[in-house]
Write a protein that holds these residues in place. Structure first.
Motif, PDB file in Angstrom:
ATOM      1  N   ASP B 143       0.812  -1.215   0.000  1.00  0.00           N
ATOM      2  CA  ASP B 143       0.000   0.000   0.000  1.00  0.00           C
ATOM      3  C   ASP B 143       0.846   1.266   0.000  1.00  0.00           C
ATOM      4  N   ILE B 144       2.113   1.129   0.318  1.00  0.00           N
ATOM      5  CA  ILE B 144       2.953   2.327   0.381  1.00  0.00           C
ATOM      6  C   ILE B 144       3.605   2.604  -0.973  1.00  0.00           C
ATOM      7  N   CYS B 145       4.231   1.577  -1.568  1.00  0.00           N
ATOM      8  CA  CYS B 145       4.939   1.835  -2.821  1.00  0.00           C
ATOM      9  C   CYS B 145       4.173   1.333  -4.036  1.00  0.00           C
ATOM     10  N   GLU B 147       3.992  -1.513  -5.144  1.00  0.00           N
ATOM     11  CA  GLU B 147       4.759  -2.570  -5.822  1.00  0.00           C
ATOM     12  C   GLU B 147       3.990  -3.882  -5.681  1.00  0.00           C
ATOM     13  N   PHE B 163       3.107  -4.537   4.831  1.00  0.00           N
ATOM     14  CA  PHE B 163       3.801  -3.702   3.843  1.00  0.00           C
ATOM     15  C   PHE B 163       5.058  -4.425   3.388  1.00  0.00           C
ATOM     16  N   CYS B 167       9.616  -0.814   2.278  1.00  0.00           N
ATOM     17  CA  CYS B 167       8.847   0.311   2.809  1.00  0.00           C
ATOM     18  C   CYS B 167       8.862   0.305   4.334  1.00  0.00           C
ATOM     19  N   GLN B 170      12.237   1.492   5.377  1.00  0.00           N
ATOM     20  CA  GLN B 170      12.394   2.930   5.134  1.00  0.00           C
ATOM     21  C   GLN B 170      11.627   3.741   6.184  1.00  0.00           C
ATOM     22  N   TYR B 171      10.459   3.220   6.521  1.00  0.00           N
ATOM     23  CA  TYR B 171       9.624   3.880   7.521  1.00  0.00           C
ATOM     24  C   TYR B 171      10.327   3.916   8.882  1.00  0.00           C
ATOM     25  N   PRO B 188       3.023   1.334  10.533  1.00  0.00           N
ATOM     26  CA  PRO B 188       2.821   2.367   9.518  1.00  0.00           C
ATOM     27  C   PRO B 188       1.376   2.459   9.031  1.00  0.00           C
TER      28      PRO B 188
END
Lengths: 152, 517
Positions: B143-145, B147, B163, B167, B170-171, B188
């Motif tokens: 849901d973040i990238c 991908e 996730f 991601c 990175q978060y 996240p």
């Protein structure tokens, strides 16, 4: 020149065009896909009803780890929005989650128009008026909506 | 020396005799014998106490901890509570942080409403049932990238917000490095309150970030504990534990000495400010910040309008003043009303008319408080300045010590008296400095007079010692004994002053001219 646009932004933009949210539109600039012209309709039943508010939205490099930057361009009489159009909204600050999206944020902003929160003010003067004389404040908000937020 | 030794022997011998006498005379039961017995008893107690280091009224109990100690302390508590609650240590750590390391409260809440507590604390991962692991799930889209490549590794806590690993990582990096967050890093997912535990974190981020994470956790630990504080000295890694409570700060000045040699107040973490309590230090510093330079200048360059007391600087022109605020006309020389000056314009040679002397009296009164403040401030500032100069002396002392070793043939240990003297000087000046801030707030009474005597004695001792540092190196060797005596005397005067002040503070017998809030 610039890094390729992340898949996330491309997908979000596509979806904003293909399944638009009623009462909200966001159009990226041709020369900068991270910069959006946003239009939000004042929610029905609120003192901003009938108004069309223009905002600018920018997705910083570390989006979606950081929230987008959003600002009202149209003048608005609201306790959580200041004279420069900056918005005091939790999901734009501490409560930002990378799982949130442009569309969810814009919906939150629309909701904020429907439910002003004078207890957590950004614009002190407006918040004071809101608390002390709410009918008068709402009247002013209506007036400003008519004055500044009409379709041109 | 000899006679002293003899005395020692004598008293020892006599006490033995006394003991024998006593054991044989207990039967007689006379008053005199009983008194003797009791006296002996107390005398014995006193010597026993003397052997153990006795705490002065101005000293507090404290302990210095290294980062390792603090880590161990945390681990111990986590282990202890984990055992009790039968929760894995990672989860227990989250629970303890949630209640700010208040064990009792945690156990109580855990027993009362376990579910609610676990939820509120944001306990994300039930490690005992399903240990954190990375998974590849068919058809997963992050849901973040956004991908969705097949074989993408993903992670989720038991809240189910899944996730991709990149991601998630990175978060976490953003939270730890960017925001310096550790104890309350949430999932996240939007609106999810689950807290990341140490095990999951280990799985997701590189080691150097885990170190930073632990460092941040330690910071929260010390900040959360009321009886722990970081040493404020730059680059110092130690923390100090002290039991003095905030509400007692008007009764005691808790000075602590960190292992890095920095002395600071546990109450406000400013540099050691004994004997002055924190409240007064705060007031004083604020006053100095606002006032000192301005007050000096006002005192030196201005007068007040005799009628409205506006402060006036005369920057030119004649003696015929007209106050801009109240339009009062007066003479700058005698402060009397101008109309009485008749025709003698621009020149005041009148002798003592009433209006003039009245005006000057009133002015004197209002200036008096200013002068009073400046009296204390100047002395305070002087000791502050001198303490700085003493630091230079300290560096020169080191040079002198090597010089002295080569010129007089003294050994290294024999020249240590110079360092001791220089350190005593700095310490005493630090104390003296704050006695002036303290005295400024004291009401005039007997006790204050005694305090000022003590202050004067210490000040004299300090100046005497300070003076000796001006002597040339070849003279210094001959002054060794005198210097050591003076050093001891200085320190003794300091102890007397601090002890006396602290006792009265504890008993709250000082009378201050301001509210102690």
């Amino acid at each position: 020149m610039t890094a390729p646009l992340p898949k996330r932004i491309i997908k979000e933009t596509e979806r904003l065009q293909s399944e638009p949210v009623p009462g909200i539109s966001a159009q990226p600039h041709d020369d900068n896909a991270r910069y959006f012209d946003v239009m939000v309709e004042g929610p029905g039943g609120s003192c901003y009803e009938g108004g069309i508010f223009n905002l600018e939205l920018f997705l910083p490099d570390d989006y979606p780890m950081c929230p987008p930057r959003i600002r009202f361009l149209t003048r608005i009489y609201h306790p959580n929005i200041d004279r420069l159009g900056r918005i005091c909204l939790d999901v734009l600050k501490n409560n930002w989650s990378p799982a949130l999206q442009i569309r969810t944020i814009l919906l939150s902003i629309q909701a904020l128009l429907g439910a002003p929160n004078p207890e957590d003010p950004l614009n002190e003067a407006v918040a004071k008026q809101w608390k002390e004389n709410q009918p008068e404040a709402i009247r002013t908000a209506r007036e400003w909506t008519k004055l500044y937020a009409q379709k041109k | 020396m000899d006679s002293d030794d003899e005395g020692g022997f004598n008293s020892a011998a006599s006490s033995i005799e006394l003991d024998e006498e006593m054991s044989s005379s207990v039967d007689f039961d006379s008053d005199v014998e009983l008194d003797d017995y009791q006296e002996d008893e107390t005398a014995f107690e006193a010597t026993a106490k003397d052997l153990a280091p006795r705490r002065k009224a101005y000293e507090v109990e404290y302990r210095v901890y290294s980062p390792k100690d603090i880590q161990a302390q945390q681990d111990d508590q986590v282990a202890e509570v984990a055992n009790l609650l039968e929760q894995p240590p990672e989860a227990t750590a989250i629970l303890l942080r949630h209640v700010r390391w208040n064990k009792e409260r945690l156990i109580e809440q855990y027993m009362d409403a376990q579910e609610e507590l676990l939820d509120k604390a944001g306990l994300g991962q039930d490690i005992s049932k399903n240990p954190p692991r990375l998974q590849v799930i068919d058809g997963f889209c992050c849901d973040i990238c956004c991908e969705d490549t097949p074989g993408l590794e993903s992670f989720a806590m038991n809240c189910g917000h899944r996730f991709c690993v990149d991601c998630y990582r990175q978060y976490l990096v953003q939270k730890i490095k960017g925001e310096g967050e550790a104890a309350r890093i949430k999932c996240p997912g939007d609106g999810c309150n689950k807290i990341i535990d140490a095990k999951s974190l280990d799985l997701l981020v590189p080691t150097e970030l885990t170190e930073r994470y632990n460092e941040l956790l330690m910071r929260t630990y010390v900040d959360d504990k009321e009886n722990l504080k970081w040493c404020p000295a730059p680059n110092c890694v130690y923390a100090v534990e002290c039991g003095v409570k905030k509400r007692d700060l008007n009764k005691i000045v808790p000075s602590v000495h960190c292992d890095c040699k920095h002395a600071f107040c546990f109450g406000c973490t400013l540099a050691d400010h004994q004997p002055c309590p924190c409240v007064l230090v705060k007031k004083w510093l604020k006053k100095c910040e606002d006032d000192s330079e301005t007050a000096n200048w006002i005192s030196a360059n201005t007068k007040e309008c005799p009628k409205c007391h506006s402060t006036i600087e005369k920057n030119g022109g004649c003696n015929h003043m007209t106050c801009r605020k109240c339009k009062n006309e007066f003479c700058w020389m005698c402060m009397g009303v101008w109309s009485e000056h008749g025709t003698s314009w621009y020149n005041c040679n009148r002798f003592e008319e009433k209006s003039g002397s009245d005006a000057r009296d009133a002015q004197a009164k209002s200036r008096q408080s200013l002068e009073r403040y400046l009296h204390y401030y100047n002395r305070y500032a002087n000791h502050e300045q001198s303490a700085k100069l003493d630091k230079d002396i300290f560096h020169k002392t080191e040079k002198k010590m090597t010089l002295l070793q080569s010129s007089s043939g003294m050994s290294w240990i024999e020249v240590q008296f110079l360092e001791a003297a220089s350190q005593a000087l700095q310490q005493c000046r630090q104390t003296l400095k704050w006695t002036y801030a303290f005295a400024y707030y004291l009401a005039r009474n007997n006790q204050t007079a005694i305090f000022e005597d003590n202050q004067k004695d210490l000040e004299m001792a300090v100046e005497n010692l300070s003076e000796m540092f001006e002597k040339s190196t070849d003279q210094l060797a001959g002054l060794k004994v005198e210097m050591m005596d003076k050093t001891t005397y200085c320190m003794r005067r300091r102890v007397i002053l601090l002890d006396d002040t602290a006792k009265n503070l504890k008993e709250q017998t000082w009378e201050f001219i301001v509210d102690m809030v």
